[in-house]
Design an enzyme around this catalytic site. Structure first.
Site, PDB file in Angstrom:
ATOM      1  N   SER A 124      20.724  16.165  27.980  1.00 21.02           N
ATOM      2  CA  SER A 124      19.392  15.781  28.453  1.00 21.02           C
ATOM      3  C   SER A 124      19.190  16.253  29.879  1.00 21.02           C
ATOM      4  O   SER A 124      20.155  16.348  30.660  1.00 21.02           O
ATOM      5  CB  SER A 124      19.304  14.253  28.401  1.00 21.02           C
ATOM      6  N   TYR A 148      22.617   5.390  30.602  1.00 22.79           N
ATOM      7  CA  TYR A 148      22.365   6.384  29.546  1.00 22.79           C
ATOM      8  C   TYR A 148      22.724   7.777  30.055  1.00 22.79           C
ATOM      9  O   TYR A 148      23.455   8.531  29.398  1.00 22.79           O
ATOM     10  CB  TYR A 148      20.882   6.324  29.127  1.00 22.79           C
ATOM     11  N   LYS A 152      25.746  10.807  28.989  1.00 25.07           N
ATOM     12  CA  LYS A 152      25.543  12.249  28.719  1.00 25.07           C
ATOM     13  C   LYS A 152      26.450  13.079  29.628  1.00 25.07           C
ATOM     14  O   LYS A 152      27.053  14.063  29.199  1.00 25.07           O
ATOM     15  CB  LYS A 152      24.072  12.637  28.937  1.00 25.07           C
ATOM     16  N   PHE A 177      14.313  18.741  27.764  1.00 25.08           N
ATOM     17  CA  PHE A 177      13.367  18.173  28.718  1.00 25.08           C
ATOM     18  C   PHE A 177      12.562  17.079  27.968  1.00 25.08           C
ATOM     19  O   PHE A 177      13.181  16.166  27.452  1.00 25.08           O
ATOM     20  CB  PHE A 177      12.600  19.287  29.442  1.00 25.08           C
TER      21      PHE A 177
HETATM   22  P1  NAD Z   1      16.715   8.822  17.773  1.00 25.02           P
HETATM   23  O1  NAD Z   1      17.077   7.444  18.198  1.00 25.02           O
HETATM   24  O2  NAD Z   1      15.455   9.009  17.011  1.00 25.02           O
HETATM   25  O3  NAD Z   1      17.920   9.453  16.931  1.00 25.02           O
HETATM   26  C1  NAD Z   1      19.256   9.097  17.143  1.00 25.02           C
HETATM   27  C2  NAD Z   1      19.854   8.765  15.785  1.00 25.02           C
HETATM   28  O4  NAD Z   1      21.240   8.435  15.936  1.00 25.02           O
HETATM   29  C3  NAD Z   1      19.181   7.579  15.105  1.00 25.02           C
HETATM   30  O5  NAD Z   1      18.838   7.947  13.788  1.00 25.02           O
HETATM   31  C4  NAD Z   1      20.258   6.476  15.112  1.00 25.02           C
HETATM   32  O6  NAD Z   1      20.144   5.636  13.996  1.00 25.02           O
HETATM   33  C5  NAD Z   1      21.526   7.291  15.124  1.00 25.02           C
HETATM   34  N1  NAD Z   1      22.705   6.659  15.725  1.00 25.02           N
HETATM   35  C6  NAD Z   1      22.817   6.106  16.961  1.00 25.02           C
HETATM   36  N2  NAD Z   1      24.084   5.702  17.164  1.00 25.02           N
HETATM   37  C7  NAD Z   1      24.792   6.010  16.043  1.00 25.02           C
HETATM   38  C8  NAD Z   1      26.137   5.844  15.643  1.00 25.02           C
HETATM   39  N3  NAD Z   1      27.040   5.261  16.447  1.00 25.02           N
HETATM   40  N4  NAD Z   1      26.514   6.280  14.428  1.00 25.02           N
HETATM   41  C9  NAD Z   1      25.604   6.862  13.583  1.00 25.02           C
HETATM   42  N5  NAD Z   1      24.319   7.042  13.914  1.00 25.02           N
HETATM   43  C10 NAD Z   1      23.923   6.620  15.125  1.00 25.02           C
HETATM   44  O7  NAD Z   1      16.719   9.740  19.078  1.00 25.02           O
HETATM   45  P2  NAD Z   1      16.213  11.233  19.291  1.00 25.02           P
HETATM   46  O8  NAD Z   1      15.028  11.191  20.169  1.00 25.02           O
HETATM   47  O9  NAD Z   1      16.157  11.934  18.003  1.00 25.02           O
HETATM   48  O10 NAD Z   1      17.419  11.788  20.174  1.00 25.02           O
HETATM   49  C11 NAD Z   1      18.503  12.478  19.601  1.00 25.02           C
HETATM   50  C12 NAD Z   1      19.504  12.815  20.698  1.00 25.02           C
HETATM   51  O11 NAD Z   1      18.839  13.578  21.709  1.00 25.02           O
HETATM   52  C13 NAD Z   1      20.099  11.600  21.396  1.00 25.02           C
HETATM   53  O12 NAD Z   1      21.455  11.855  21.665  1.00 25.02           O
HETATM   54  C14 NAD Z   1      19.304  11.515  22.678  1.00 25.02           C
HETATM   55  O13 NAD Z   1      20.048  10.921  23.707  1.00 25.02           O
HETATM   56  C15 NAD Z   1      19.039  12.993  22.980  1.00 25.02           C
HETATM   57  N6  NAD Z   1      17.856  13.211  23.824  1.00 25.02           N
HETATM   58  C16 NAD Z   1      16.639  12.709  23.437  1.00 25.02           C
HETATM   59  C17 NAD Z   1      15.518  12.895  24.259  1.00 25.02           C
HETATM   60  C18 NAD Z   1      14.174  12.322  23.875  1.00 25.02           C
HETATM   61  O14 NAD Z   1      13.308  12.206  24.754  1.00 25.02           O
HETATM   62  N7  NAD Z   1      13.922  11.995  22.613  1.00 25.02           N
HETATM   63  C19 NAD Z   1      15.639  13.582  25.471  1.00 25.02           C
HETATM   64  C20 NAD Z   1      16.880  14.108  25.825  1.00 25.02           C
HETATM   65  C21 NAD Z   1      17.984  13.907  24.983  1.00 25.02           C
HETATM   66  N1  UFG Z   2       4.332   7.673  32.105  1.00 21.33           N
HETATM   67  C1  UFG Z   2       3.173   6.979  32.370  1.00 21.33           C
HETATM   68  N2  UFG Z   2       2.854   5.924  31.555  1.00 21.33           N
HETATM   69  C2  UFG Z   2       3.635   5.558  30.508  1.00 21.33           C
HETATM   70  C3  UFG Z   2       4.822   6.277  30.244  1.00 21.33           C
HETATM   71  C4  UFG Z   2       5.148   7.326  31.069  1.00 21.33           C
HETATM   72  O1  UFG Z   2       2.440   7.283  33.318  1.00 21.33           O
HETATM   73  O2  UFG Z   2       3.300   4.583  29.811  1.00 21.33           O
HETATM   74  C5  UFG Z   2       4.664   8.838  32.941  1.00 21.33           C
HETATM   75  C6  UFG Z   2       5.988   8.732  33.662  1.00 21.33           C
HETATM   76  O3  UFG Z   2       5.808   8.090  34.919  1.00 21.33           O
HETATM   77  C7  UFG Z   2       6.383  10.202  33.788  1.00 21.33           C
HETATM   78  C8  UFG Z   2       5.812  10.830  32.527  1.00 21.33           C
HETATM   79  O4  UFG Z   2       4.778   9.948  32.084  1.00 21.33           O
HETATM   80  O5  UFG Z   2       5.734  10.788  34.905  1.00 21.33           O
HETATM   81  C9  UFG Z   2       6.835  11.003  31.416  1.00 21.33           C
HETATM   82  O6  UFG Z   2       7.492   9.757  31.175  1.00 21.33           O
HETATM   83  P1  UFG Z   2       8.393   9.512  29.870  1.00 21.33           P
HETATM   84  O7  UFG Z   2       8.833   8.092  29.910  1.00 21.33           O
HETATM   85  O8  UFG Z   2       7.681   9.985  28.667  1.00 21.33           O
HETATM   86  O9  UFG Z   2       9.620  10.518  30.078  1.00 21.33           O
HETATM   87  P2  UFG Z   2      10.687  10.635  31.264  1.00 21.33           P
HETATM   88  O10 UFG Z   2      10.493  11.974  31.898  1.00 21.33           O
HETATM   89  O11 UFG Z   2      10.653   9.463  32.143  1.00 21.33           O
HETATM   90  O12 UFG Z   2      12.070  10.567  30.473  1.00 21.33           O
HETATM   91  C10 UFG Z   2      12.334  11.335  29.292  1.00 21.33           C
HETATM   92  C11 UFG Z   2      13.306  10.570  28.394  1.00 21.33           C
HETATM   93  C12 UFG Z   2      14.665  10.457  29.057  1.00 21.33           C
HETATM   94  C13 UFG Z   2      15.167  11.824  29.455  1.00 21.33           C
HETATM   95  C14 UFG Z   2      14.140  12.518  30.314  1.00 21.33           C
HETATM   96  C15 UFG Z   2      14.564  13.924  30.627  1.00 21.33           C
HETATM   97  O13 UFG Z   2      12.801   9.273  28.136  1.00 21.33           O
HETATM   98  O14 UFG Z   2      15.573   9.924  28.137  1.00 21.33           O
HETATM   99  O15 UFG Z   2      12.874  12.575  29.645  1.00 21.33           O
HETATM  100  O16 UFG Z   2      14.899  14.567  29.454  1.00 21.33           O
HETATM  101  F1  UFG Z   2      16.297  11.676  30.164  1.00 21.33           F
END
Ligand code: NAD
Ligand code: UFG
Length: 335
Positions: A124, A148, A152, A177
């Site tokens: 991430s 969190y 990572k 991102f």
């Molecule tokens: P998500 O929660 O939708 O998917 C994660 C999945 O992993 C879920 O289906 C959950 O049930 C499963 N899971 C969690 N722990 C487990 C375990 N111990 N054993 C088996 N299954 C398990 O999340 P996502 O948005 O699809 O994210 C996927 C990956 O990408 C995560 O590692 C997250 O940290 C990373 N990531 C997500 C974002 C984002 O904004 N969505 C940004 C950066 C990184």
């Molecule tokens: N924001 C608002 N109102 C809301 C939610 C968000 O104004 O209700 C703003 C935040 O202040 C920020 C932007 O929208 O400026 C994006 O916020 P998000 O919460 O959607 O995303 P972040 O950039 O804070 O974080 C996300 C994931 C993290 C990850 C990060 C970088 O949630 O897990 O992107 O990958 F680490």
């Protein structure tokens, strides 16, 4: 070619499974469904007109993993499974360290045991902490601001040590991102539990009438309109980045930023969403959210150069597709 996808029922995992099936891979998923629904995989199968082998199990369960590696000829692993909510990680750090670190440790051990050494890991942009410069390159210093992010960072370090100890590993660290959007069908998408923390699901729930208005966190940042800037990337582009990483032939460990390189402010996202969907998004400016940075966007030129990957979809597409998913599934998958 059989690929194991951990966390494959989740938001990014389900979109990646769909792209894998469309490209002709055989897909095996392990997911404990702690933050997802099996129906997401049923819909992926329907869209691809192909089947997935699904194991409902925890990645911390070594015997369950050994069973999968014994029964299948797994050639590579894409590791999505993990807990991902920044705020929750501050409240429940032990759950985050336990789930994310132990599952990764057990998975890497079993991979080593079965000599499966090709891995794509979901990292991430959070590993960059508070970025000193934008756009952010892969060489930027790493730091964390929450448990969190710490998980990572620790997993990235674990993988670097594994690759240093054994040169036959091929590991990609994909630093996402801000993933938003959904498959164009509107059949799969992001289905957060409770009130969303992230901007796009909050906006779509306001558009759907489930929430009243968007709180815009601060308008006093040094950005073109004072609101926070992020690099939003379509989840389908992101999913395709995983296939490029699987196809990349190299030994060692490489980190790649997956973003568009374009920074959009909160107000840019709201106005683009309104244009793309014909809805009005009620919003008001409130105080900054603690821990937020003014600007975070990627330099993704390394992924372009080495993987041949670039994000193709625009913010307009992302908004349109997010809304297609939300409007077809106003209460998510099950409700
Ligand atoms: P998500 O929660 O939708 O998917 C994660 C999945 O992993 C879920 O289906 C959950 O049930 C499963 N899971 C969690 N722990 C487990 C375990 N111990 N054993 C088996 N299954 C398990 O999340 P996502 O948005 O699809 O994210 C996927 C990956 O990408 C995560 O590692 C997250 O940290 C990373 N990531 C997500 C974002 C984002 O904004 N969505 C940004 C950066 C990184
Ligand atoms: N924001 C608002 N109102 C809301 C939610 C968000 O104004 O209700 C703003 C935040 O202040 C920020 C932007 O929208 O400026 C994006 O916020 P998000 O919460 O959607 O995303 P972040 O950039 O804070 O974080 C996300 C994931 C993290 C990850 C990060 C970088 O949630 O897990 O992107 O990958 F680490």
């Amino acid at each position: 070619m059989e690929i194991l996808v951990t966390g494959g029922a989740g938001y990014i995992g389900s979109h990646t499974c769909l792209e894998l099936l469309r490209e002709g891979y055989d897909v095996v998923v392990i997911d404990n469904l702690s933050n997802s629904h099996k129906i997401a995989l049923d819909r992926v199968e329907k869209l691809a007109e192909k089947t997935i082998t699904f194991y409902e199990a925890d990645v911390m369960d070594k015997a369950a993993l050994e069973n999968i590696f014994t029964n299948h000829h797994i050639q590579a692993v894409i590791h999505f499974a993990g807990l991902k909510a920044v705020g929750e990680s501050v409240e429940k750090p032990l759950s985050y360290y336990k789930n994310n670190l132990i599952s990764s440790l057990v998975l890497f051990e079993v991979m080593q045991q079965y000599a499966v050494k090709k891995l794509v890991f979901s990292s991430s942009a959070t590993v960059y902490g508070v970025p000193e410069n934008t756009p952010i390159t892969e060489e930027a210093p790493r730091a964390t601001t929450n448990p969190y992010g710490a998980t990572k960072l620790i997993i990235e370090q674990m993988l670097e040590d594994i690759a240093a100890s054994d040169s036959s590993w091929q590991i990609s660290l994909l630093r996402y991102f801000n993933p938003i959007g959904a498959d164009i069908s509107g059949l799969i998408g992001e289905d957060p539990n409770g009130i969303p923390n992230n901007l796009m699901p909050y906006i779509t729930q306001v558009a759907a009438g489930r929430l009243e208005e968007v709180n815009v966190y601060g308008q006093d940042y040094e950005t073109h309109d004072g609101t926070g800037i992020r690099d939003y990337i379509h989840v389908v582009d992101l999913a395709k980045g995983h296939l490029k990483a699987l196809q990349y032939s190299y030994y060692g460990v490489e980190a790649f930023n997956l973003g568009t390189g374009i920074g959009s402010s909160v107000l840019d996202v709201i106005s683009t969403f309104e244009k793309a969907t014909g809805t009005q998004i009620k919003h008001k400016i409130v105080n900054r959210r603690p821990g937020d940075v003014a600007k975070c966007y990627a330099d993704s030129s390394k992924a372009q150069k080495l993987l041949g990957w670039t994000a193709e979809k625009t913010l307009y597409n992302m908004c349109k597709d997010s809304w297609e998913w939300q409007s077809r599934n106003p209460n998510g998958y099950l409700k």
